[in-house]
Scaffold this motif. Structure first.
Motif, PDB file in Angstrom:
ATOM      1  N   VAL A 342       0.878  -1.172   0.000  1.00 45.38           N
ATOM      2  CA  VAL A 342       0.000   0.000   0.000  1.00 45.38           C
ATOM      3  C   VAL A 342       0.913   1.219   0.000  1.00 45.38           C
ATOM      4  CG1 VAL A 342      -1.731   1.318   1.255  1.00 45.38           C
ATOM      5  CG2 VAL A 342      -1.827  -1.181   1.265  1.00 45.38           C
ATOM      6  N   ALA A 343       0.881   1.999  -1.059  1.00 51.32           N
ATOM      7  CA  ALA A 343       1.781   3.149  -1.159  1.00 51.32           C
ATOM      8  C   ALA A 343       1.212   4.168  -2.134  1.00 51.32           C
ATOM      9  CB  ALA A 343       3.172   2.702  -1.618  1.00 51.32           C
ATOM     10  N   GLN A 349       9.414   6.782  -2.746  1.00 49.82           N
ATOM     11  CA  GLN A 349      10.714   7.004  -3.356  1.00 49.82           C
ATOM     12  C   GLN A 349      11.467   5.681  -3.489  1.00 49.82           C
ATOM     13  OE1 GLN A 349      11.993   9.777  -4.740  1.00 49.82           O
ATOM     14  NE2 GLN A 349      10.032  10.789  -4.295  1.00 49.82           N
ATOM     15  N   TYR A 350      12.132   5.508  -4.626  1.00 52.80           N
ATOM     16  CA  TYR A 350      13.003   4.361  -4.857  1.00 52.80           C
ATOM     17  C   TYR A 350      14.384   4.877  -5.260  1.00 52.80           C
ATOM     18  CZ  TYR A 350       8.741   1.518  -5.080  1.00 52.80           C
ATOM     19  OH  TYR A 350       7.557   0.888  -4.789  1.00 52.80           O
ATOM     20  N   ASN A 376      10.082  11.059 -11.863  1.00 52.54           N
ATOM     21  CA  ASN A 376      10.454   9.995 -10.926  1.00 52.54           C
ATOM     22  C   ASN A 376      10.581   8.656 -11.646  1.00 52.54           C
ATOM     23  OD1 ASN A 376      10.806  11.319  -8.478  1.00 52.54           O
ATOM     24  ND2 ASN A 376       8.650  11.169  -7.914  1.00 52.54           N
ATOM     25  N   PHE A 377       9.627   8.380 -12.520  1.00 55.61           N
ATOM     26  CA  PHE A 377       9.702   7.145 -13.316  1.00 55.61           C
ATOM     27  C   PHE A 377      11.049   7.072 -14.041  1.00 55.61           C
ATOM     28  CE2 PHE A 377       4.878   6.211 -14.166  1.00 55.61           C
ATOM     29  CZ  PHE A 377       4.702   6.023 -12.806  1.00 55.61           C
ATOM     30  N   PHE A 378      11.415   8.187 -14.661  1.00 54.62           N
ATOM     31  CA  PHE A 378      12.670   8.234 -15.421  1.00 54.62           C
ATOM     32  C   PHE A 378      13.854   7.938 -14.501  1.00 54.62           C
ATOM     33  CE2 PHE A 378      16.300  10.321 -17.426  1.00 54.62           C
ATOM     34  CZ  PHE A 378      16.193   9.876 -18.727  1.00 54.62           C
ATOM     35  N   LYS A 379      13.831   8.526 -13.319  1.00 53.46           N
ATOM     36  CA  LYS A 379      14.922   8.329 -12.357  1.00 53.46           C
ATOM     37  C   LYS A 379      14.967   6.883 -11.873  1.00 53.46           C
ATOM     38  CE  LYS A 379      14.459   9.957  -8.175  1.00 53.46           C
ATOM     39  NZ  LYS A 379      14.345  10.903  -7.025  1.00 53.46           N
ATOM     40  N   TRP A 380      13.797   6.303 -11.602  1.00 49.41           N
ATOM     41  CA  TRP A 380      13.742   4.949 -11.037  1.00 49.41           C
ATOM     42  C   TRP A 380      14.129   3.874 -12.052  1.00 49.41           C
ATOM     43  CZ3 TRP A 380       8.157   5.731  -8.757  1.00 49.41           C
ATOM     44  CH2 TRP A 380       8.228   6.662  -7.695  1.00 49.41           C
ATOM     45  N   LEU A 381      13.997   4.158 -13.344  1.00 46.95           N
ATOM     46  CA  LEU A 381      14.327   3.165 -14.364  1.00 46.95           C
ATOM     47  C   LEU A 381      15.825   3.058 -14.583  1.00 46.95           C
ATOM     48  CD1 LEU A 381      11.709   3.722 -17.218  1.00 46.95           C
ATOM     49  CD2 LEU A 381      12.043   1.617 -15.915  1.00 46.95           C
TER      50      LEU A 381
END
Length: 497
Positions: A342-343, A349-350, A376-381
């Motif tokens: 649940v988030a 943050q990842y 954020n998606f870009f950073k996490w990939l």
């Protein structure tokens, strides 16, 4: 009077059974004995740092550790905390803890039963309450009693962390008897969410659920999703958590989830169910061992498909407690590498370069600040990683008054397909594909509506007349909006160089 007397007898018997159980398993004061698993040492090396990493900051603060055992976590907690109160109800165990961690001068070692009415802890005196495998050794009534005590003990703004074995046993240690309560996660969520505390001025406080997730070490090592932890924060009852409440009490209440699943197919609550999932996942060209983040995982159908079909490691997150509860229940016995949590994807943050794929189905329409999320998606990939999103969209230009009211009523943030794709480009993505899939959406909607209407009597029998009416009216409304050109459906695929 008789009922009260029986309750007291039951409680006394419960404590006696648990004390006997832990006296038996505390003869050998080792990690293997405490974790009740022959692989405990190896699991501990991976699991303990993971658990500690999940905790909110407690540097210089007061930590109450309940069910501290021989101190597997006590020493680590003491390195950061200002004070640790380590408590356990087996004297030999807490003495072992003291022999291991007594050199930390900021630890108090207490032998006490958390259910005892004689236990006195000042109200709002601790910043973090930490327990690891405690509540599953309490009766249902004791869990509710202890939860009510915890919310009083913790400061406003403070946190409660607990971790339990749910559904079934994990450890392989042989046991003559096993009085452990392997509950469904929703029991714990409900018990803590229903707690309230009041201050001297009559202000009401409750516990806000920040996270509920699987322990990844058990998923990775045992393909076991039953090790689940919760993080809750004590907040004023007036604090705004309206969107999560809307999801769980209105749009995705348990009965609503089940009726959606009936339409979309087992495990699914998004357009096209397994059919569109297979089509879209094929575009990702998943390889064994790759890691996928599913944003808005629902009840987990797509995650199980990716993990079982492609041997991927999948992390599914959703803001709806009800959705994740169903997903966790459906994971039992599947033996695949899927974690659920649940988030809130807007605050989660990842680390940079964590995932090979980020996948999201008809979820980001709820997010107002899409540019920030896509960054954020870009950073996490990882470099070379892909994002795949399907989502509700709208036509370019000004929407009609009627459609504007619909968007406002649902709290959606909709864009035309081209603008949506441009936001991904602006976030840094390359090879962005932005496809208008409205015709496919219409065909799927009509097929789903026809199936529901054909199966009307059984649907009403299994659900209700009201559920049937809501689904039929909802699907017809979507068909009308798409036929008018107002509502669109987009598929977006992009890559990080």
């Amino acid at each position: 009077m008789a009922a009260a007397a029986n309750s007291i007898v039951t409680a006394v018997e419960e404590r006696a059974a648990q004390k006997s159980y832990w006296t038996e398993h505390s003869k050998d004061l080792t990690v293997e004995a405490m974790m009740l698993d022959s692989r405990a040492s190896d699991l501990d090396k991976e699991e303990r740092p993971e658990v500690l990493s999940l905790l909110p900051s407690y540097k210089g603060k007061t930590v109450l550790e309940l069910g501290a055992g021989i101190g597997r976590f006590t020493g680590d907690l003491a390195k950061e905390a200002g004070q640790v109160i380590a408590m356990d109800f087996i004297e030999s165990v807490i003495k072992k803890n003291e022999s291991i961690n007594g050199h930390h001068k900021n630890i108090s070692f207490v032998c006490a039963d958390v259910t005892s009415p004689d236990l006195k802890i000042d109200a709002e005196s601790v910043d973090l309450i930490f327990s690891n495998w405690l509540l599953m050794y309490l009766s249902d009534a004791e869990v509710e009693y202890v939860a009510a005590r915890m919310i009083k003990w913790v400061k406003v703004g403070g946190f409660i962390f607990f971790r339990e074995s749910c559904f079934h046993q994990s450890g392989d240690s042989k046991r003559k008897v096993n009085p452990t309560h392997y509950r469904e996660p929703r029991f714990y969520t409900k018990a803590f969410k229903e707690c309230h505390a009041y201050d001297a001025h009559g202000n009401s406080f409750e516990l806000s659920l920040l996270s509920c997730k699987c322990i990844g070490a058990y998923v990775r090592n045992k393909k076991n999703q039953n090790q689940i932890c919760w993080i809750l924060q004590k907040v004023k009852s007036t604090d705004d958590r309206d969107f999560q409440r809307f999801l769980d009490n209105v749009q995705y209440k348990n009965s609503g989830i089940l009726r959606y699943e009936r339409v979309f197919g087992e495990g699914f609550v998004s357009t096209g169910g397994i059919e569109t999932t297979k089509e879209f996942v094929a575009k990702l060209e998943l390889k064994p061992g790759q890691t996928v983040l599913d944003v808005g995982c629902g009840i987990g159908g797509g995650d199980f498909y990716m993990a079982e079909k492609f041997d991927a490691n999948v992390v599914g997150i959703d803001l709806s407690v009800n959705m994740v509860s169903f997903a966790l229940e459906r994971a039992i016995g599947r033996k695949c590498s899927v974690e659920f949590e649940v988030a809130d994807c807007t605050t989660k943050q990842y680390p940079e370069s964590t995932f090979d794929v980020i996948y999201s189905r008809d979820t980001i329409l709820h997010i107002q600040d899409k540019p920030a999320l896509f960054k954020n998606f870009f950073k996490w990939l990882k470099p070379g990683g892909k994002v795949l999103i399907s989502d509700y969209c709208r036509r370019s230009g000004e929407p009609s008054e009627e459609f504007s009211k619909y968007i406002e009523q649902r709290g959606y943030d909709l864009h035309d397909v081209e603008t949506y794709g441009q936001m991904l480009k602006d976030a840094g993505f390359h090879e962005v594909v932005a496809e208008d899939r409205t015709e496919q959406f219409i065909a799927v909607l009509q097929r789903e509506l026809d199936a529901v209407e054909k199966d009307k009597e059984t649907f009403i029998s299994d659900c209700s007349q009201e559920d049937y009416g809501d689904i039929v009216d909802g699907w017809k409304s979507k068909l009308n909006r798409t036929a008018a050109g107002e509502q669109r459906w987009g598929l977006f695929i992009a890559k990080k160089k």
